[in-house]
Write a protein that holds these residues in place. Structure first.
Motif, PDB file in Angstrom:
ATOM      1  N   ASN A  18      14.526 -11.987  16.234  1.00 28.33           N
ATOM      2  CA  ASN A  18      14.961 -13.393  16.301  1.00 28.33           C
ATOM      3  C   ASN A  18      15.572 -13.763  14.788  1.00 28.33           C
ATOM      4  O   ASN A  18      15.005 -13.784  13.728  1.00 28.33           O
ATOM      5  N   LYS A  19      16.691 -13.949  14.872  1.00 29.75           N
ATOM      6  CA  LYS A  19      17.633 -14.362  13.831  1.00 29.75           C
ATOM      7  C   LYS A  19      17.300 -15.624  13.038  1.00 29.75           C
ATOM      8  O   LYS A  19      17.301 -15.742  11.729  1.00 29.75           O
ATOM      9  N   ASN A  20      16.982 -16.445  13.839  1.00 33.36           N
ATOM     10  CA  ASN A  20      16.547 -17.920  13.212  1.00 33.36           C
ATOM     11  C   ASN A  20      15.273 -17.591  12.508  1.00 33.36           C
ATOM     12  O   ASN A  20      15.056 -18.102  11.682  1.00 33.36           O
ATOM     13  N   LEU A  21      14.316 -16.967  12.931  1.00 32.65           N
ATOM     14  CA  LEU A  21      13.011 -16.612  12.221  1.00 32.65           C
ATOM     15  C   LEU A  21      13.335 -15.788  11.010  1.00 32.65           C
ATOM     16  O   LEU A  21      12.708 -16.140   9.925  1.00 32.65           O
ATOM     17  N   ILE A  22      14.135 -14.884  11.037  1.00 28.90           N
ATOM     18  CA  ILE A  22      14.237 -14.180   9.750  1.00 28.90           C
ATOM     19  C   ILE A  22      15.126 -15.102   8.774  1.00 28.90           C
ATOM     20  O   ILE A  22      14.729 -14.883   7.605  1.00 28.90           O
ATOM     21  N   ALA A  23      16.132 -16.103   9.403  1.00 24.19           N
ATOM     22  CA  ALA A  23      16.587 -16.885   8.353  1.00 24.19           C
ATOM     23  C   ALA A  23      15.539 -17.762   7.737  1.00 24.19           C
ATOM     24  O   ALA A  23      15.655 -18.221   6.746  1.00 24.19           O
ATOM     25  N   GLN A  24      14.422 -17.996   8.377  1.00 23.67           N
ATOM     26  CA  GLN A  24      13.463 -19.059   8.045  1.00 23.67           C
ATOM     27  C   GLN A  24      12.536 -18.343   7.043  1.00 23.67           C
ATOM     28  O   GLN A  24      12.164 -18.822   5.899  1.00 23.67           O
ATOM     29  N   LEU A  25      12.300 -16.945   7.324  1.00 25.14           N
ATOM     30  CA  LEU A  25      11.587 -16.222   6.288  1.00 25.14           C
ATOM     31  C   LEU A  25      12.297 -16.085   5.095  1.00 25.14           C
ATOM     32  O   LEU A  25      11.769 -15.784   4.124  1.00 25.14           O
ATOM     33  N   SER A  26      13.638 -16.050   5.102  1.00 23.76           N
ATOM     34  CA  SER A  26      14.376 -15.681   3.962  1.00 23.76           C
ATOM     35  C   SER A  26      14.186 -16.590   2.845  1.00 23.76           C
ATOM     36  O   SER A  26      14.438 -16.376   1.783  1.00 23.76           O
ATOM     37  N   SER A  27      13.649 -17.898   3.060  1.00 19.62           N
ATOM     38  CA  SER A  27      13.448 -18.713   2.216  1.00 19.62           C
ATOM     39  C   SER A  27      12.144 -18.629   1.216  1.00 19.62           C
ATOM     40  O   SER A  27      12.029 -18.948   0.278  1.00 19.62           O
TER      41      SER A  27
ATOM     42  N   ALA B 130      12.018 -10.867  -1.233  1.00 22.44           N
ATOM     43  CA  ALA B 130      11.049 -11.656  -1.819  1.00 22.44           C
ATOM     44  C   ALA B 130      11.113 -11.105  -3.387  1.00 22.44           C
ATOM     45  O   ALA B 130      11.123 -11.867  -4.248  1.00 22.44           O
ATOM     46  N   CYS B 131      11.653 -10.115  -3.813  1.00 21.18           N
ATOM     47  CA  CYS B 131      12.027  -9.596  -5.385  1.00 21.18           C
ATOM     48  C   CYS B 131      12.915 -10.358  -5.855  1.00 21.18           C
ATOM     49  O   CYS B 131      13.300 -10.772  -6.842  1.00 21.18           O
ATOM     50  N   ILE B 132      14.254 -10.705  -4.792  1.00 20.60           N
ATOM     51  CA  ILE B 132      15.416 -11.329  -5.147  1.00 20.60           C
ATOM     52  C   ILE B 132      14.814 -12.735  -5.617  1.00 20.60           C
ATOM     53  O   ILE B 132      15.191 -13.372  -6.510  1.00 20.60           O
ATOM     54  N   HIS B 133      13.854 -13.263  -4.807  1.00 25.48           N
ATOM     55  CA  HIS B 133      13.274 -14.769  -5.398  1.00 25.48           C
ATOM     56  C   HIS B 133      12.027 -14.348  -6.419  1.00 25.48           C
ATOM     57  O   HIS B 133      11.584 -15.641  -6.883  1.00 25.48           O
ATOM     58  N   GLY B 134      12.033 -13.477  -6.962  1.00 25.59           N
ATOM     59  CA  GLY B 134      11.374 -13.379  -8.373  1.00 25.59           C
ATOM     60  C   GLY B 134       9.806 -13.087  -8.067  1.00 25.59           C
ATOM     61  O   GLY B 134       8.809 -13.347  -8.740  1.00 25.59           O
ATOM     62  N   LYS B 135       9.455 -12.680  -6.577  1.00 26.54           N
ATOM     63  CA  LYS B 135       8.287 -12.515  -6.368  1.00 26.54           C
ATOM     64  C   LYS B 135       7.551 -11.204  -6.576  1.00 26.54           C
ATOM     65  O   LYS B 135       8.331 -10.156  -6.492  1.00 26.54           O
ATOM     66  N   THR B 136       6.491 -11.018  -7.061  1.00 25.95           N
ATOM     67  CA  THR B 136       5.730  -9.636  -7.095  1.00 25.95           C
ATOM     68  C   THR B 136       5.398  -9.132  -5.756  1.00 25.95           C
ATOM     69  O   THR B 136       4.852  -9.738  -4.862  1.00 25.95           O
ATOM     70  N   VAL B 137       5.899  -7.665  -5.555  1.00 24.26           N
ATOM     71  CA  VAL B 137       5.530  -7.181  -4.126  1.00 24.26           C
ATOM     72  C   VAL B 137       4.840  -5.733  -4.283  1.00 24.26           C
ATOM     73  O   VAL B 137       5.403  -4.934  -5.092  1.00 24.26           O
ATOM     74  N   GLY B 138       3.849  -5.453  -3.631  1.00 22.90           N
ATOM     75  CA  GLY B 138       3.550  -4.142  -3.463  1.00 22.90           C
ATOM     76  C   GLY B 138       3.797  -3.506  -2.058  1.00 22.90           C
ATOM     77  O   GLY B 138       3.175  -4.176  -1.064  1.00 22.90           O
ATOM     78  N   TYR B 139       4.070  -2.386  -2.043  1.00 20.73           N
ATOM     79  CA  TYR B 139       4.312  -1.709  -0.806  1.00 20.73           C
ATOM     80  C   TYR B 139       3.403  -0.362  -0.559  1.00 20.73           C
ATOM     81  O   TYR B 139       3.633   0.401  -1.482  1.00 20.73           O
ATOM     82  N   TYR B 140       2.648  -0.608   0.700  1.00 18.20           N
ATOM     83  CA  TYR B 140       1.828   0.838   0.530  1.00 18.20           C
ATOM     84  C   TYR B 140       1.613   1.227   2.152  1.00 18.20           C
ATOM     85  O   TYR B 140       1.617   0.543   3.105  1.00 18.20           O
ATOM     86  N   ASN B 141       1.491   2.505   2.121  1.00 19.95           N
ATOM     87  CA  ASN B 141       1.127   3.167   3.354  1.00 19.95           C
ATOM     88  C   ASN B 141      -0.392   2.618   3.612  1.00 19.95           C
ATOM     89  O   ASN B 141      -1.227   3.149   2.511  1.00 19.95           O
TER      90      ASN B 141
END
Length: 240
Positions: free
Chosen positions: A82-91, A122-133
């Motif tokens: 859903n493109k609208n949902l992704i747009a919402q999450l982009s904020s 999220a990194c672009i917005h300055g958020k710290t992110v951890g990505y794990y398997n």
């Protein structure tokens, strides 16, 4: 005088201002600017430089599976994205609210890419992110418990603005893994955001977790405040 200003900027480690100062001199634009306009241009350049350096640090620390971006997502109607949902999450407001995102779908349908794209944004917005398997993370926690660093590891996970757990549900969880996952989710509940990507539908996660009481507690904290994305269609890898 110009060389002296350039030297001061370099000594003060104002690399963004230094580069813009050199550019203004080379284009002779500096002679056409007022003091206020010139200062504003230099400060803007320094701010952009620092934001880019911070983004690069956050992206490197996150260790994404893919270098993905929201702009490159495939919104083919058969995928169920859903493109609208992704747009919402982009904020990134879901991060501020401590809401989760649950991404499900068959192998190769783009779950990891989507999770990476959201994390990258999220990194672009300055958020710290951890990505794990997920399995590797739980193994790391088991090893950390042996050397006594598990509390420090849990604290690190709890402080991430966004935690991405990829490939959840590939194997059933043992007793220790159940407790570890419960602690991770409990520490983050309502305060920070978690993205979980899985081949299995959410309805099957109860059995993967195993212990009824723990499964109830984990899913109760995840499901009711989550955004659900179910990707469909054939594997994107086959189309390449």
């Amino acid at each position: 005088m110009n060389k002296q200003i350039e030297s001061h900027l370099t000594q003060l480690r104002l690399s963004g201002m230094s580069r813009r100062w050199q550019s203004l001199q080379e284009t002779r634009s500096i002679n056409e600017l007022s003091l206020i306009d010139g200062l504003e241009i230099l400060l803007q350049a320094e701010r952009e430089e620092r934001e880019m350096r911070r983004f690069d640090r956050l992206k490197t620390t996150a260790k994404f599976r893919y270098q993905a971006s929201i702009e490159e997502l495939n919104y083919d109607s058969q995928r169920g994205l859903n493109k609208n949902l992704i747009a919402q999450l982009s904020s990134c407001m879901y991060i501020e609210k401590g809401e989760s995102i649950l991404i499900t779908g068959s192998t190769g349908c783009g779950k990891s890419y989507l999770a990476s794209a959201l994390g990258h944004h999220a990194c672009i917005h300055g958020k710290t992110v951890g990505y794990y398997n997920t399995q590797k993370l739980l193994t790391q926690l088991k090893l950390a418990k042996l050397d006594g660093s598990n509390l420090k590891f849990f604290d690190k996970l709890a402080k991430q603005s966004l935690l991405i757990l990829d490939d959840f549900g590939l194997t059933n969880l043992d007793k220790q893994q159940q407790f570890d996952l419960m602690e991770i989710i409990e520490d983050r509940h309502g305060k920070t955001s978690t993205i979980i990507a899985s081949q299995l539908p959410v309805g099957s996660w109860y059995d993967i977790i195993g212990e009824a009481t723990i499964a109830d507690a984990i899913l109760d904290r995840l499901v009711h405040t989550s955004h659900r994305i179910e990707l469909k269609g054939e594997s994107l890898r086959k189309k390449k």
